[in-house]
Write a protein that holds these residues in place. Structure first.
Motif, PDB file in Angstrom:
ATOM      1  N   GLY A  31     -60.403   1.224  58.264  1.00 56.22           N
ATOM      2  CA  GLY A  31     -59.604   1.803  59.325  1.00 56.22           C
ATOM      3  C   GLY A  31     -58.495   2.702  58.819  1.00 56.22           C
ATOM      4  O   GLY A  31     -57.431   2.808  59.444  1.00 56.22           O
ATOM      5  N   LEU A  32     -58.703   3.370  57.665  1.00 58.81           N
ATOM      6  CA  LEU A  32     -57.709   4.260  57.074  1.00 58.81           C
ATOM      7  C   LEU A  32     -58.252   5.681  57.030  1.00 58.81           C
ATOM      8  O   LEU A  32     -59.472   5.894  57.089  1.00 58.81           O
ATOM      9  N   PRO A  33     -57.368   6.692  56.918  1.00 61.57           N
ATOM     10  CA  PRO A  33     -57.853   8.067  56.748  1.00 61.57           C
ATOM     11  C   PRO A  33     -58.800   8.152  55.550  1.00 61.57           C
ATOM     12  O   PRO A  33     -58.492   7.662  54.462  1.00 61.57           O
ATOM     13  N   ALA A  34     -59.948   8.786  55.757  1.00 58.63           N
ATOM     14  CA  ALA A  34     -61.034   8.719  54.771  1.00 58.63           C
ATOM     15  C   ALA A  34     -60.644   9.280  53.412  1.00 58.63           C
ATOM     16  O   ALA A  34     -60.852   8.642  52.376  1.00 58.63           O
ATOM     17  N   LEU A  35     -60.091  10.485  53.405  1.00 58.97           N
ATOM     18  CA  LEU A  35     -59.787  11.141  52.138  1.00 58.97           C
ATOM     19  C   LEU A  35     -58.659  10.428  51.405  1.00 58.97           C
ATOM     20  O   LEU A  35     -58.693  10.276  50.175  1.00 58.97           O
ATOM     21  N   SER A  36     -57.663   9.957  52.147  1.00 56.51           N
ATOM     22  CA  SER A  36     -56.533   9.251  51.535  1.00 56.51           C
ATOM     23  C   SER A  36     -56.989   7.917  50.938  1.00 56.51           C
ATOM     24  O   SER A  36     -56.568   7.543  49.840  1.00 56.51           O
ATOM     25  N   ALA A  37     -57.846   7.199  51.667  1.00 56.12           N
ATOM     26  CA  ALA A  37     -58.360   5.934  51.151  1.00 56.12           C
ATOM     27  C   ALA A  37     -59.186   6.167  49.895  1.00 56.12           C
ATOM     28  O   ALA A  37     -59.075   5.420  48.917  1.00 56.12           O
ATOM     29  N   THR A  38     -59.998   7.210  49.907  1.00 57.66           N
ATOM     30  CA  THR A  38     -60.808   7.534  48.727  1.00 57.66           C
ATOM     31  C   THR A  38     -59.923   7.878  47.538  1.00 57.66           C
ATOM     32  O   THR A  38     -60.169   7.437  46.411  1.00 57.66           O
ATOM     33  N   ALA A  39     -58.872   8.675  47.789  1.00 56.82           N
ATOM     34  CA  ALA A  39     -57.982   9.085  46.699  1.00 56.82           C
ATOM     35  C   ALA A  39     -57.295   7.886  46.052  1.00 56.82           C
ATOM     36  O   ALA A  39     -57.186   7.806  44.819  1.00 56.82           O
ATOM     37  N   LEU A  40     -56.838   6.940  46.866  1.00 58.98           N
ATOM     38  CA  LEU A  40     -56.190   5.749  46.295  1.00 58.98           C
ATOM     39  C   LEU A  40     -57.195   4.865  45.567  1.00 58.98           C
ATOM     40  O   LEU A  40     -56.864   4.257  44.542  1.00 58.98           O
ATOM     41  N   GLN A  41     -58.399   4.778  46.075  1.00 58.11           N
ATOM     42  CA  GLN A  41     -59.439   4.027  45.356  1.00 58.11           C
ATOM     43  C   GLN A  41     -59.710   4.656  43.994  1.00 58.11           C
ATOM     44  O   GLN A  41     -59.895   3.953  42.994  1.00 58.11           O
ATOM     45  N   VAL A  42     -59.732   5.974  43.944  1.00 61.29           N
ATOM     46  CA  VAL A  42     -59.944   6.688  42.684  1.00 61.29           C
ATOM     47  C   VAL A  42     -58.811   6.390  41.707  1.00 61.29           C
ATOM     48  O   VAL A  42     -59.040   6.117  40.519  1.00 61.29           O
ATOM     49  N   LEU A  43     -57.578   6.449  42.201  1.00 63.19           N
ATOM     50  CA  LEU A  43     -56.421   6.166  41.347  1.00 63.19           C
ATOM     51  C   LEU A  43     -56.489   4.743  40.805  1.00 63.19           C
ATOM     52  O   LEU A  43     -56.285   4.511  39.599  1.00 63.19           O
ATOM     53  N   LEU A  44     -56.766   3.781  41.667  1.00 67.39           N
ATOM     54  CA  LEU A  44     -56.840   2.388  41.233  1.00 67.39           C
ATOM     55  C   LEU A  44     -58.007   2.158  40.270  1.00 67.39           C
ATOM     56  O   LEU A  44     -57.891   1.398  39.302  1.00 67.39           O
ATOM     57  N   ALA A  45     -59.122   2.830  40.522  1.00 68.41           N
ATOM     58  CA  ALA A  45     -60.262   2.710  39.618  1.00 68.41           C
ATOM     59  C   ALA A  45     -59.913   3.240  38.229  1.00 68.41           C
ATOM     60  O   ALA A  45     -60.265   2.630  37.215  1.00 68.41           O
ATOM     61  N   ALA A  46     -59.200   4.371  38.193  1.00 66.65           N
ATOM     62  CA  ALA A  46     -58.793   4.943  36.903  1.00 66.65           C
ATOM     63  C   ALA A  46     -57.864   3.990  36.156  1.00 66.65           C
ATOM     64  O   ALA A  46     -57.987   3.810  34.940  1.00 66.65           O
ATOM     65  N   LEU A  47     -56.943   3.361  36.890  1.00 60.47           N
ATOM     66  CA  LEU A  47     -56.013   2.423  36.257  1.00 60.47           C
ATOM     67  C   LEU A  47     -56.741   1.187  35.724  1.00 60.47           C
ATOM     68  O   LEU A  47     -56.447   0.708  34.624  1.00 60.47           O
ATOM     69  N   VAL A  48     -57.682   0.668  36.502  1.00 63.20           N
ATOM     70  CA  VAL A  48     -58.432  -0.514  36.079  1.00 63.20           C
ATOM     71  C   VAL A  48     -59.302  -0.201  34.859  1.00 63.20           C
ATOM     72  O   VAL A  48     -59.425  -1.013  33.933  1.00 63.20           O
ATOM     73  N   LEU A  49     -59.892   0.981  34.842  1.00 64.69           N
ATOM     74  CA  LEU A  49     -60.786   1.344  33.741  1.00 64.69           C
ATOM     75  C   LEU A  49     -60.043   1.667  32.451  1.00 64.69           C
ATOM     76  O   LEU A  49     -60.628   1.570  31.361  1.00 64.69           O
ATOM     77  N   THR A  50     -58.772   2.050  32.558  1.00 67.75           N
ATOM     78  CA  THR A  50     -58.035   2.517  31.376  1.00 67.75           C
ATOM     79  C   THR A  50     -58.030   1.516  30.216  1.00 67.75           C
ATOM     80  O   THR A  50     -58.379   1.890  29.085  1.00 67.75           O
ATOM     81  N   PRO A  51     -57.641   0.251  30.421  1.00 69.42           N
ATOM     82  CA  PRO A  51     -57.631  -0.666  29.274  1.00 69.42           C
ATOM     83  C   PRO A  51     -59.019  -0.880  28.673  1.00 69.42           C
ATOM     84  O   PRO A  51     -59.161  -1.011  27.453  1.00 69.42           O
ATOM     85  N   PHE A  52     -60.052  -0.910  29.515  1.00 66.98           N
ATOM     86  CA  PHE A  52     -61.405  -1.091  29.002  1.00 66.98           C
ATOM     87  C   PHE A  52     -61.859   0.136  28.203  1.00 66.98           C
ATOM     88  O   PHE A  52     -62.481   0.005  27.144  1.00 66.98           O
ATOM     89  N   ALA A  53     -61.530   1.321  28.724  1.00 67.05           N
ATOM     90  CA  ALA A  53     -61.918   2.543  28.027  1.00 67.05           C
ATOM     91  C   ALA A  53     -61.200   2.659  26.687  1.00 67.05           C
ATOM     92  O   ALA A  53     -61.798   3.029  25.671  1.00 67.05           O
ATOM     93  N   LEU A  54     -59.906   2.309  26.673  1.00 71.32           N
ATOM     94  CA  LEU A  54     -59.142   2.391  25.429  1.00 71.32           C
ATOM     95  C   LEU A  54     -59.630   1.352  24.418  1.00 71.32           C
ATOM     96  O   LEU A  54     -59.725   1.625  23.217  1.00 71.32           O
ATOM     97  N   ALA A  55     -59.941   0.149  24.907  1.00 69.24           N
ATOM     98  CA  ALA A  55     -60.415  -0.901  24.007  1.00 69.24           C
ATOM     99  C   ALA A  55     -61.774  -0.549  23.408  1.00 69.24           C
ATOM    100  O   ALA A  55     -62.050  -0.826  22.234  1.00 69.24           O
ATOM    101  N   ALA A  56     -62.635   0.076  24.223  1.00 69.01           N
ATOM    102  CA  ALA A  56     -63.966   0.444  23.740  1.00 69.01           C
ATOM    103  C   ALA A  56     -63.932   1.703  22.892  1.00 69.01           C
ATOM    104  O   ALA A  56     -64.858   1.967  22.123  1.00 69.01           O
ATOM    105  N   GLY A  57     -62.847   2.479  23.035  1.00 63.28           N
ATOM    106  CA  GLY A  57     -62.742   3.742  22.321  1.00 63.28           C
ATOM    107  C   GLY A  57     -63.301   4.869  23.159  1.00 63.28           C
ATOM    108  O   GLY A  57     -64.523   5.020  23.257  1.00 63.28           O
ATOM    109  N   VAL A  58     -62.427   5.640  23.787  1.00 62.79           N
ATOM    110  CA  VAL A  58     -62.865   6.724  24.660  1.00 62.79           C
ATOM    111  C   VAL A  58     -63.604   7.778  23.840  1.00 62.79           C
ATOM    112  O   VAL A  58     -63.088   8.283  22.843  1.00 62.79           O
ATOM    113  N   LEU A  59     -64.816   8.087  24.275  1.00 64.50           N
ATOM    114  CA  LEU A  59     -65.618   9.094  23.594  1.00 64.50           C
ATOM    115  C   LEU A  59     -65.466  10.413  24.337  1.00 64.50           C
ATOM    116  O   LEU A  59     -66.007  10.592  25.425  1.00 64.50           O
TER     117      LEU A  59
END
Length: 297
Positions: free
Chosen positions: A174-202
């Motif tokens: 029930g949220l504005p579509a583009l805004s909800a997507t943008a925040l999901q993208v931001l949160l996904a990037a934050l969640v992935l960061t420690p895993f990407a750094l630990a694995a070694g970003v290629l």
């Protein structure tokens, strides 16, 4: 710009994610590619959402637990599965399997009590599955019987289930579509960061791969969502849902343009999948609000 043209552009951009992603995963692993995609796209997408929708960001942010869960499922899980699939199978095969998404969503909706299914639904699902089985087996029944299936195709099947579950869950936001997507993208990037750094970003090691990453960031990640969310409120649900079938068509055209035309089995599989989806998808209903039905996020 006419809404039909916006729908065509959105599906073309998402189709490019398959074709260009197939190139990118030759030198960048799926985790690194997904992390790069959303890390580079998050801020521009937030700015676009702010300009286009002018949302109440505090109200949107209060839904962060749901947005976080959806971001992990749809923005992290699906792309990594898609790119892992493209490491092992062709963009055409992956796009044909992905095209069954709307039918899978209908089945999941029935299972959780969100929808009812009649004979058209189950007939459509059956026809679509036949198309997918053709692609999985490359037209050889012996491959199915011996379970010698391509691992990339099987990963794409898992991606379809993940995206279908994500889409059904996102419809309750029930949220504005583009805004909800943008925040999901931001949160996904934050969640992935420690895993990407630990694995070694290629990182990409050459210009063409950087170009592929740039395309994925600009067009499927930002441009497609902008076009889609501008178009959907101005067209019928049927037109929006049917337009998703263009993704497979565009992937096949792009493959042919690049000198890798689809095989007759892939074309027949695509025809069966698209026909099954058209048969299984309910007519009418409410407008799509949050996430495209069956798109490649």
């Amino acid at each position: 710009m006419p809404p039909v043209l916006l729908l065509v552009l959105a599906t073309l951009f998402w189709a490019g994610n398959f074709t260009v992603g197939e190139v990118a995963v030759r030198s960048v692993d799926p985790l690194s590619l997904t992390w790069l995609r959303w890390t580079l796209a998050a801020v521009p997408l937030l700015l676009v959402a702010h300009v286009v929708e002018r949302p109440d960001w505090r109200a949107v942010a209060r839904r962060w637990p749901a947005l976080l869960a959806l971001g992990v499922l749809g923005m992290s899980g699906y792309p990594m599965l898609l790119y892992a699939s493209l490491e092992r199978t062709s963009a055409v095969s992956a796009s044909v399997i992905n095209a069954i998404n709307p039918a899978v969503m209908v089945v999941l909706a029935v299972l959780v009590g969100m929808a009812r299914a009649g004979w058209r639904t189950w007939a459509g699902v059956g026809v679509g599955l036949l198309g997918v089985l053709l692609v999985l087996s490359r037209g050889d029944l012996g491959v199915l019987l011996a379970l010698r299936l391509n691992s990339g195709d099987l990963i794409m099947l898992v991606a379809v289930v993940v995206w279908s579950a994500y889409t059904l869950a996102s419809q309750r936001l029930g949220l504005p579509a583009l805004s909800a997507t943008a925040l999901q993208v931001l949160l996904a990037a934050l969640v992935l960061t420690p895993f990407a750094l630990a694995a070694g970003v290629l990182l990409p090691q050459d210009g063409p791969t950087w170009g592929a990453v740039a395309y994925i960031v600009v067009f499927p990640s930002i441009g497609a969502y902008l076009c889609w969310n501008h178009a959907v409120p101005r067209v019928s649900p049927g037109a929006a849902g049917t337009s998703m079938n263009l993704i497979t068509v565009f992937v096949m055209l792009l493959a042919a343009f690049l000198g890798r035309p689809p095989t007759p089995v892939q074309v027949l599989g695509a025809v069966l999948v698209v026909g099954g989806v058209l048969l299984a998808t309910p007519r009418g209903g409410g407008r799509a609000r949050h996430t495209p039905r069956g798109v490649a996020a």
